[in-house]
Scaffold this motif. Sequence first.
Motif, PDB file in Angstrom:
ATOM      1  N   ALA A 140       0.841  -1.195   0.000  1.00 41.62           N
ATOM      2  CA  ALA A 140       0.000   0.000   0.000  1.00 41.62           C
ATOM      3  C   ALA A 140       0.874   1.242   0.000  1.00 41.62           C
ATOM      4  CB  ALA A 140      -0.915  -0.005   1.219  1.00 41.62           C
ATOM      5  N   ALA A 141       0.485   2.238  -0.807  1.00 42.06           N
ATOM      6  CA  ALA A 141       1.272   3.473  -0.899  1.00 42.06           C
ATOM      7  C   ALA A 141       0.426   4.560  -1.533  1.00 42.06           C
ATOM      8  CB  ALA A 141       2.538   3.242  -1.721  1.00 42.06           C
ATOM      9  N   HIS A 142       0.784   5.818  -1.227  1.00 43.87           N
ATOM     10  CA  HIS A 142       0.159   6.988  -1.854  1.00 43.87           C
ATOM     11  C   HIS A 142       1.086   7.548  -2.926  1.00 43.87           C
ATOM     12  CE1 HIS A 142      -3.061   7.177   1.054  1.00 43.87           C
ATOM     13  NE2 HIS A 142      -2.255   7.441   2.066  1.00 43.87           N
ATOM     14  N   GLY A 143       0.513   8.076  -4.003  1.00 47.08           N
ATOM     15  CA  GLY A 143       1.279   8.841  -4.958  1.00 47.08           C
ATOM     16  C   GLY A 143       1.870   8.043  -6.106  1.00 47.08           C
ATOM     17  N   PRO A 144       2.750   8.689  -6.891  1.00 45.04           N
ATOM     18  CA  PRO A 144       3.307   8.059  -8.094  1.00 45.04           C
ATOM     19  C   PRO A 144       4.055   6.761  -7.836  1.00 45.04           C
ATOM     20  CG  PRO A 144       3.773  10.421  -8.075  1.00 45.04           C
ATOM     21  CD  PRO A 144       3.203  10.086  -6.736  1.00 45.04           C
ATOM     22  N   VAL A 145       4.581   6.578  -6.610  1.00 49.97           N
ATOM     23  CA  VAL A 145       5.336   5.359  -6.334  1.00 49.97           C
ATOM     24  C   VAL A 145       4.477   4.115  -6.520  1.00 49.97           C
ATOM     25  CG1 VAL A 145       4.833   5.278  -3.847  1.00 49.97           C
ATOM     26  CG2 VAL A 145       6.944   4.274  -4.709  1.00 49.97           C
ATOM     27  N   LEU A 146       3.161   4.252  -6.338  1.00 47.03           N
ATOM     28  CA  LEU A 146       2.285   3.086  -6.468  1.00 47.03           C
ATOM     29  C   LEU A 146       2.338   2.518  -7.884  1.00 47.03           C
ATOM     30  CD1 LEU A 146       0.191   1.367  -4.868  1.00 47.03           C
ATOM     31  CD2 LEU A 146      -1.572   2.814  -5.872  1.00 47.03           C
TER      32      LEU A 146
END
Length: 479
Positions: free
Chosen positions: A331-337
């Motif tokens: 799980a992650a927020h932002g472009p890294v996802l």
Amino acid sequence: MQERSSVGELANHLRVELDRYSVGGKLPSSRALVERFRVSPVTVSRALAQLAAEGLVVTRPGAGAFRATPRPATPAAGDTSWQEVALSADGTAELVPRTVDASAVLATLAAPPPGVIEFNGGYLHPSLQPERAMAAALSRAGRRPGAWGRPPMEGLPELREWFARGIGGAMTAADVLISTGGQTALTTALRALAPPGAPVLVESPTYPGMLAIARAAGLRPVPVPVDADGVKPSLLADAFRATGARVFVCQPLFQNPTGAVLAPARRPEVLRIARDAGAFVIEDDFVRRLVHEDAGPLPRPLAADDPDGVVVHVGSLTKATSPSFRVSALAAHGPVLERLRAIQVVDTFFVPRPLQEAALELVGSPAWPRHLRAISAELKTRRDTMTTALRLELPAFSLPHIPSGGYHLWLRLPDGMDELSLTTASLRAGVAITPGRPYFSAEPPAAHVRLSFAAVAGTGEIAEGVRRLRAACGEVLRP
């Protein structure tokens, strides 16, 4: 366990008797085998399936089992010595050679010899696993419409939503990817966030499997010491400044191996320090569901208090179920996802849909909360049994922290005691333990061992295992 033993014994009997039959000759019927060996029809079916998998028999529905045509002799092995040169030459152009040492991981996966008490296991004993609930969930999942079709690349929306709710904060299903177990998720995260040759900050001590992942990817693990309250923020800040690292891997809850929980005052500090360094925090939340009965309210995952996308969260169902129930979440927020998603798709395509459907069935069933309550009580009992036995039998061993979650204890050995010698002597005494050295990415400050209380059959085995460990200590200290 008895059924599995019977299958192996019957297969061995039939394997020995195969020479009585010519190629293509028919073996006795399943009914005859049931009556002769006094086993169940399921045991006969599994034993024949095992022989069929070995290429010794051929089964024909409605006709029976027949001796198979013998396989041709195995050709002589070729000369593979050239590979030593080729594999070594690969490392000469790399800033950090990608060495793969899986020994510490294999130690927690391999079954010990018969009669040896398993204090080195990394999973729940079969008696603690929700086997019936998992079997029922898998059966129901297999009958769902479309269960055997291709799932969404990111995972089933309902399962992603379930993991997102467990994380909390602003996390939604759109921020979650379903992965095949925590080890795979950690591998994906490290590959996404750090290029080969880069430093990566790790807790010291820490999980050897994560160190193996980092080194296999050509990364340089840099240790940051932990104490009973988790990683030390001042040392974390120093490590970011000294190395220029852009990744810190941590286990804020029931850290492996120390069992530490990141203190409330340190949690925002860790996130602030990483944010100021322009770095990510990989949060390995691996045993949240193995909380002990006396733990009290748990802190939220770091990801729940992270609106800026600093944290890449890894959570898994495996530790609370079975080593073969490999379902986890990234799980992650932002472009890294998107980078995480791309790497995962390239590596594994997707998690098999029947397994995802089974996970949904399991966590949505009344059996799931019952199972969690049962293991919460049992793990506390086992922990207390082991700590009491250690204080009585091995008072010279230092136990600085008694965790309220997880499945193991971290012990400092008496000064002058060699952990490798103790590990070897313990195995001779009939108990398998885990030496502490593989948990350190640099020189360890002292000798340690890790003892698991979840992989054994019960409290009786724990008491007996500690007695055997005391005998091993006597052998090591004997002049």
